[in-house]
Design a protein around this motif. Structure first.
Motif, PDB file in Angstrom:
ATOM      1  N   SER A 112       0.837  -1.193   0.000  1.00 10.88           N
ATOM      2  CA  SER A 112       0.000   0.000   0.000  1.00 10.88           C
ATOM      3  C   SER A 112       0.874   1.245   0.000  1.00 10.88           C
ATOM      4  O   SER A 112       1.884   1.293   0.692  1.00 10.88           O
ATOM      5  CB  SER A 112      -0.889  -0.010   1.234  1.00 10.88           C
ATOM      6  N   PRO A 113       0.496   2.267  -0.786  1.00 14.48           N
ATOM      7  CA  PRO A 113       1.288   3.497  -0.800  1.00 14.48           C
ATOM      8  C   PRO A 113       1.524   4.042   0.602  1.00 14.48           C
ATOM      9  O   PRO A 113       2.575   4.619   0.886  1.00 14.48           O
ATOM     10  CB  PRO A 113       0.419   4.452  -1.610  1.00 14.48           C
ATOM     11  N   VAL A 114       0.555   3.839   1.463  1.00 17.77           N
ATOM     12  CA  VAL A 114       0.705   4.307   2.842  1.00 17.77           C
ATOM     13  C   VAL A 114       1.933   3.658   3.478  1.00 17.77           C
ATOM     14  O   VAL A 114       2.720   4.296   4.162  1.00 17.77           O
ATOM     15  CB  VAL A 114      -0.548   3.921   3.649  1.00 17.77           C
ATOM     16  N   VAL A 115       2.087   2.359   3.208  1.00 13.51           N
ATOM     17  CA  VAL A 115       3.200   1.620   3.800  1.00 13.51           C
ATOM     18  C   VAL A 115       4.512   1.956   3.105  1.00 13.51           C
ATOM     19  O   VAL A 115       5.558   2.066   3.754  1.00 13.51           O
ATOM     20  CB  VAL A 115       2.927   0.102   3.734  1.00 13.51           C
ATOM     21  N   SER A 116       4.473   2.150   1.789  1.00 11.19           N
ATOM     22  CA  SER A 116       5.736   2.357   1.087  1.00 11.19           C
ATOM     23  C   SER A 116       6.389   3.677   1.479  1.00 11.19           C
ATOM     24  O   SER A 116       7.601   3.824   1.356  1.00 11.19           O
ATOM     25  CB  SER A 116       5.567   2.232  -0.426  1.00 11.19           C
ATOM     26  N   GLY A 117       5.621   4.637   1.956  1.00 13.78           N
ATOM     27  CA  GLY A 117       6.256   5.815   2.520  1.00 13.78           C
ATOM     28  C   GLY A 117       6.765   5.527   3.927  1.00 13.78           C
ATOM     29  O   GLY A 117       7.879   5.885   4.301  1.00 13.78           O
ATOM     30  N   LEU A 118       5.940   4.817   4.664  1.00 15.46           N
ATOM     31  CA  LEU A 118       6.252   4.525   6.062  1.00 15.46           C
ATOM     32  C   LEU A 118       7.573   3.767   6.222  1.00 15.46           C
ATOM     33  O   LEU A 118       8.344   4.051   7.134  1.00 15.46           O
ATOM     34  CB  LEU A 118       5.098   3.703   6.658  1.00 15.46           C
ATOM     35  N   ILE A 119       7.842   2.810   5.314  1.00 13.52           N
ATOM     36  CA  ILE A 119       9.052   2.001   5.489  1.00 13.52           C
ATOM     37  C   ILE A 119      10.311   2.863   5.442  1.00 13.52           C
ATOM     38  O   ILE A 119      11.268   2.602   6.158  1.00 13.52           O
ATOM     39  CB  ILE A 119       9.142   0.865   4.443  1.00 13.52           C
ATOM     40  N   TYR A 120      10.314   3.898   4.607  1.00 15.91           N
ATOM     41  CA  TYR A 120      11.499   4.750   4.557  1.00 15.91           C
ATOM     42  C   TYR A 120      11.601   5.642   5.785  1.00 15.91           C
ATOM     43  O   TYR A 120      12.690   5.997   6.218  1.00 15.91           O
ATOM     44  CB  TYR A 120      11.524   5.567   3.262  1.00 15.91           C
ATOM     45  N   GLY A 218       0.387   8.786  -2.596  1.00 17.82           N
ATOM     46  CA  GLY A 218       0.368   8.291  -1.217  1.00 17.82           C
ATOM     47  C   GLY A 218       1.735   8.166  -0.575  1.00 17.82           C
ATOM     48  O   GLY A 218       1.988   8.692   0.508  1.00 17.82           O
ATOM     49  N   ALA A 219       2.635   7.463  -1.252  1.00 16.00           N
ATOM     50  CA  ALA A 219       3.947   7.213  -0.673  1.00 16.00           C
ATOM     51  C   ALA A 219       4.723   8.515  -0.512  1.00 16.00           C
ATOM     52  O   ALA A 219       5.344   8.773   0.520  1.00 16.00           O
ATOM     53  CB  ALA A 219       4.724   6.247  -1.557  1.00 16.00           C
ATOM     54  N   VAL A 220       4.651   9.334  -1.543  1.00 15.80           N
ATOM     55  CA  VAL A 220       5.384  10.590  -1.534  1.00 15.80           C
ATOM     56  C   VAL A 220       4.861  11.511  -0.438  1.00 15.80           C
ATOM     57  O   VAL A 220       5.617  12.220   0.218  1.00 15.80           O
ATOM     58  CB  VAL A 220       5.262  11.244  -2.925  1.00 15.80           C
ATOM     59  N   SER A 221       3.554  11.429  -0.228  1.00 14.72           N
ATOM     60  CA  SER A 221       2.933  12.290   0.767  1.00 14.72           C
ATOM     61  C   SER A 221       3.521  12.051   2.164  1.00 14.72           C
ATOM     62  O   SER A 221       3.687  12.978   2.948  1.00 14.72           O
ATOM     63  CB  SER A 221       1.425  12.019   0.764  1.00 14.72           C
ATOM     64  N   VAL A 222       3.878  10.806   2.443  1.00 12.73           N
ATOM     65  CA  VAL A 222       4.412  10.477   3.764  1.00 12.73           C
ATOM     66  C   VAL A 222       5.812  11.054   3.976  1.00 12.73           C
ATOM     67  O   VAL A 222       6.166  11.463   5.072  1.00 12.73           O
ATOM     68  CB  VAL A 222       4.440   8.940   3.963  1.00 12.73           C
ATOM     69  N   VAL A 223       6.621  11.093   2.921  1.00 11.53           N
ATOM     70  CA  VAL A 223       8.017  11.509   3.095  1.00 11.53           C
ATOM     71  C   VAL A 223       8.270  12.948   2.629  1.00 11.53           C
ATOM     72  O   VAL A 223       9.410  13.375   2.569  1.00 11.53           O
ATOM     73  CB  VAL A 223       8.980  10.574   2.330  1.00 11.53           C
TER      74      VAL A 223
ATOM     75  N   LEU C  31       9.992  -2.769   8.351  1.00 15.68           N
ATOM     76  CA  LEU C  31       8.562  -2.843   8.662  1.00 15.68           C
ATOM     77  C   LEU C  31       8.262  -4.085   9.498  1.00 15.68           C
ATOM     78  O   LEU C  31       7.586  -4.017  10.528  1.00 15.68           O
ATOM     79  CB  LEU C  31       7.763  -2.885   7.358  1.00 15.68           C
ATOM     80  N   ALA C  32       8.798  -5.215   9.051  1.00 20.05           N
ATOM     81  CA  ALA C  32       8.529  -6.473   9.743  1.00 20.05           C
ATOM     82  C   ALA C  32       9.063  -6.412  11.176  1.00 20.05           C
ATOM     83  O   ALA C  32       8.409  -6.848  12.118  1.00 20.05           O
ATOM     84  CB  ALA C  32       9.156  -7.637   8.985  1.00 20.05           C
TER      85      ALA C  32
END
Lengths: 287, 332, 272
Positions: A112-120, A218-223, C31-32
């Motif tokens: 999810s785009p939400v997660v792909s920003g979050l991981i960074y 989405g992803a860009v919005s997080v970072v 994440l994990a």
């Protein structure tokens, strides 16, 4: 290729069958794609061309356009090289864990785009793994251009590879093997045989990658950090304007994104037309 | 390595500013509805600072959902000042050591230079005759509010409704829960943010009443059609206090404490209070408040500290996972 | 097949794996680990609430449905765009990529504007009893939109290089159109079709920006998984947010892996 269709002289029954299919396809495309696009332009031009151009000439809008182009210009080449390497490995060799590699390549699509920003953020944010080290050395990744690039690369990573793999699989490797047998070096083979053979799929892949890179939200919005005029890409700027009840401005910037996509597609069409003869000559290729 | 680092730094828009330099930049990380307010305030403050000290101050603004903005600061967005929708979000930043826990004591009035309250925006002529909170739970009334789980503004809405029910004759926690449950049964769409709800109500034509910050309702009416909407002030509502604070860790690192403090203190000056009033925030300054009394309907208000014992308690009891709001949804 | 003749195995595979590792796997490991920080019981509690189940059902149910719709319609449209000539074909071809190019938020706004009861399409659908915006149908519409280009774009290059002699040979041997399609073409297209299906599915599952505008977002009814992640983040619960993210990811990955295996199988079937 179109010549072939003409030369076939379809029978009457087949023509009506074609007509039904075409009608269905066109109806679907109009309902699902043309209407939303039309809605964007109608809203953008609601207050006239003057308001439209004024919205685009605003310094923050221009800054967002520049930033979006910069991010795409860095991300797309990175993923193109990756796509070629991954497709080559996936389609020309057998090795254990191939299905796994394929699934890993697709993975960013399913995140999810939400997660792909979050991981960074989890990696490079102030509370993240590398956060303290980065802060110590005064390097900013998150809430700055590098973070935007990372998130964009992640989201668009599969496009080129995914476009190349089915085609290279269908084509097989006889031509390349022949080139090798005739004494071509690896790179000669790559540039003279492989690349010309896959160039249309490669082009599709690059264009899709580019379109998605420019449109990612989405992803860009997080970072991003949402600093006006500094770290807002076009999609983020659209949201900001929309939230300010500046619908004309929001849809004007959105229409530029749509136009950019249409321009890249026009380039593709032009290339197809320009090199059409060459393409047609290559088309009837067996396995 | 050095070249990589310098490239990164160049790329990274490092807002390197020195207190002594003539060009100062500040970053104000704020929530959604304050865009118009701070556009004006920033210009006024920059002009004043230039006149007094001769330096050029550029105040960069970042807007978004209050919680999301707080998270960005926690994760390293270098905000000199934060101006958010609720104290809870600034508390979360303080918890990570970015500012002192007693930040709300550092500026007057609980560190809230302006306030607002929750009102109803209804369609012209108020066709459903909605006068007070009690009317909103009637069958067939559609209420538009954002999701309290994702929107700070929506939490104010929810708490205002709860407080109303609690303060009715015979009011109790159980009654209040019943009331709020009935209210949310009438909500057809839960947008994630306040402005999303406004759009749903105004542009999409969904719902009979929009629960909104007073400043948002007045702005929406102004921007989107004075002849189409009316504002209804309920008998009682909550005093919404959006607080401001200096992020100690950032201003000390960047050497921007003096100008940041001046910036936040500027918000309490009559000049800035007047800007706030013009942008539909209720000013704290009594004189300015009197001058703009006509803009704001009279509403009896209660504070979150009085009724809920502060944000931390309210958050834990109502909005945390398994809190009252979750059981409301499950009761359906 | 003498695969050893071809060079570059080490280089291409090594590069691909290193790149994937840095860009995809390392961050996902973060994440994990974040999720693992909750401990098993915390993890279990975070992802086994009725609300999460309801959202899971909606997210994956609607995504699978949207992927089937896209596979069917996408195959047809790819076929029409490659094989037939008609006015405006180039334009329609170009438009296929629109869902990628349009920022998801804009797509959400545009779709909501179209399908809301007072929108261009909604005002005609509403009297028919068809509510799209702010219902589960709205979620489906947004998912079909964002996943649409995948099937068309994965099929197109394959269709273009497909050998027409095969079809003609089949027809000259007396096969009907349907037989030709099912026996000759479909097996050749299946790997690409599966790829498109998988990608459309994966994209739809995770989609956030366009869906939240049109979904209504009511708990237990029209609330998607990514929204639950955002809600956890709003409470500063990074661990719980990561946990839901990991669950989504795990399911998606299993589906992708399964489709990958199906593809290998279908390829063998086609080569037979």
């Amino acid at each position: 290729m179109n010549e072939i269709v003409l030369s076939r002289r379809p029978s009457k029954a087949r023509v009506s069958w074609h007509a039904v299919l075409i009608a269905f396809a066109v109806t679907f495309l109009v309902l699902f794609l043309v209407l939303p696009l039309a809605a964007v332009f109608v809203e953008a031009l609601r207050k006239g061309v003057g308001a439209y151009t004024a919205a685009l000439a605003h310094s923050e809008a221009l800054a967002s356009i520049r930033l979006t182009l910069l991010v795409a210009a860095i991300s797309v080449p990175l993923n193109t090289v990756f796509g070629l390497a991954a497709a080559w490995a996936m389609t020309r060799f057998d090795f254990r864990g191939k299905a796994w590699l394929g699934a890993f390549i697709d993975l960013p699509f399913s995140v999810s785009p939400v997660v792909s920003g979050l991981i960074y953020v989890l990696l490079f944010g102030a509370q993240g793994w590398f956060g303290p080290w980065l802060a110590e050395h005064d390097i900013k990744l998150i809430f700055a251009v590098p973070g935007l690039v990372l998130a964009t690369v992640f989201v668009t990573l599969p496009f080129v590879a995914r476009e190349l793999i089915p085609l290279m699989q269908a084509q097989g490797s006889e031509e390349e093997e022949a080139a090798r047998t005739l004494g071509a070096t690896g790179w000669q083979m790559f540039f003279r045989v492989t690349l010309p053979n896959v160039k249309w799929a490669l082009l599709y892949g690059v264009l899709l990658c580019n379109a998605r890179a420019m449109g990612e939200f989405g992803a860009v919005s997080v970072v991003s950090g949402h600093i006006r005029g500094l770290t807002n890409t076009m999609p983020l700027h659209v949201e900001i304007l929309y939230n300010e009840y500046d619908y004309v401005g929001a849809f004007a910037v959105a229409s530029i994104l749509a136009l950019l996509a249409l321009v890249t597609l026009a380039v593709k069409t032009f290339l197809e037309w320009r090199y059409g003869a060459e393409l047609a000559a290559r088309a009837p290729r067996g396995h | 390595m050095r070249s990589i680092r310098s490239t990164l730094t160049v790329l990274a828009f490092a807002f390197a500013a020195h207190a002594s330099a003539a060009d100062i930049t500040l970053l104000n990380v704020s929530y959604d509805p304050t865009r118009e307010l701070y556009k004006d305030v920033n210009a006024a403050f920059a002009a004043q600072w230039k006149a007094q000290k001769g330096d050029n101050v550029t105040i960069n603004a970042s807007h978004g959902g209050s919680g999301k903005q707080a998270r960005a600061v926690i994760d390293g967005l270098e905000a000199d000042v934060v101006t958010l929708a609720l104290a809870y979000d600034i508390d979360a930043i303080a918890e990570k050591g970015y500012l002192a826990a007693d930040w709300q004591k550092k500026f007057p009035n609980n560190a809230t230079p302006y306030t607002s309250t929750i009102v109803f925006l209804v369609r012209k002529g108020n066709p459903k005759g909605l006068k007070d909170w009690g009317d909103l739970v009637k069958p067939g009334v559609e209420v538009i509010t954002p999701n309290p789980k994702t929107s700070g503004g929506a939490r104010w809405n929810y708490l205002a409704a709860w407080g109303y029910a609690l303060k009715q004759p015979g009011g109790s926690e159980a009654k209040a829960k019943e009331f709020v449950t009935a209210l949310f049964k009438n909500v057809p769409v839960l947008d994630t943010g306040a402005r999303g709800s406004t759009t749903t109500f105004v542009q999409r034509g969904i719902g009979d009443v929009l629960l909104a910050w007073e400043n948002e309702a007045l702005l929406a009416q102004q921007e989107l059609g004075k002849d189409q909407f009316e504002i209804v002030a309920p008998s009682i509502s909550i005093l919404a206090e959006p607080p401001v604070a200096i992020v100690d860790k950032v201003v000390d690192k960047r050497g921007t404490r003096a100008v940041s403090e001046a910036y936040l203190n500027f918000l309490y000056t009559p000049q800035a209070q007047e800007i706030a009033a013009k942008r539909y925030y209720r000013p704290r300054n009594a004189e300015v408040a009197a001058k703009y009394a006509g803009t704001f309907p009279k509403v009896n208000t209660f504070t979150i500290d009085e009724v809920f014992g502060g944000w931390k308690k309210a958050q834990a009891a109502h909005f945390a996972d398994g809190g009252v709001f979750d059981t409301i949804g499950a009761a359906k | 097949m003498a695969r050893r003749v071809l060079p570059g195995f080490g280089l291409s595979l090594g590069y691909a794996i290193a790149y994937l590792g840095l860009i995809v796997l390392l961050p996902l490991a973060a994440l994990a680990l974040k999720a693992a920080g909750l401990g098993f019981s915390g993890l279990w509690a975070a992802v086994t609430t009725p609300r999460v189940f309801a959202a899971l059902k909606l997210s994956f149910g609607a995504a699978v449905l949207s992927a089937f719709i896209n596979a069917g319609v996408g195959l047809l449209i790819a076929w029409v765009l490659v094989r037939y000539r008609f006015p405006g074909k180039r334009l329609f071809d170009a438009l296929v990529d629109l869902p990628f190019a349009l920022p998801t938020a804009v797509a959400g706004i545009a779709l909501t504007a179209l399908y809301a009861p007072n929108g261009w399409l909604g005002r005609w659908l509403e009297p028919l009893g068809l509510k799209v915006a702010f219902t589960q149908t709205g979620v489906l519409v947004a998912m079909v939109f964002v996943g649409f280009p995948f099937v068309v774009r994965t099929l197109q290059p394959v269709l273009e290089t497909l050998d027409r002699d095969l079809e003609e040979a089949a027809e000259s041997l007396g096969a009907t159109r349907v037989q030709t399609f099912l026996r000759v073409l479909f097996p050749l297209l299946l790997p690409a079709l599966l790829t498109g299906f998988a990608l459309a599915l994966a994209r739809a599952v995770g989609e956030y920006g366009s869906v939240i505008f049109i979904a209504g977002n009511k708990p237990f009814e029209s609330e998607i998984m990514p929204l639950l992640i955002v809600q956890q983040l709003e409470q500063y619960k990074y661990g719980e947010a990561a946990a839901i993210g990991v669950v989504m990811l795990g399911i998606s990955f299993a589906i992708l892996l399964g489709i990958g295996l199906l593809q290998r199988w279908s390829r063998r079937w086609a080569e037979r």
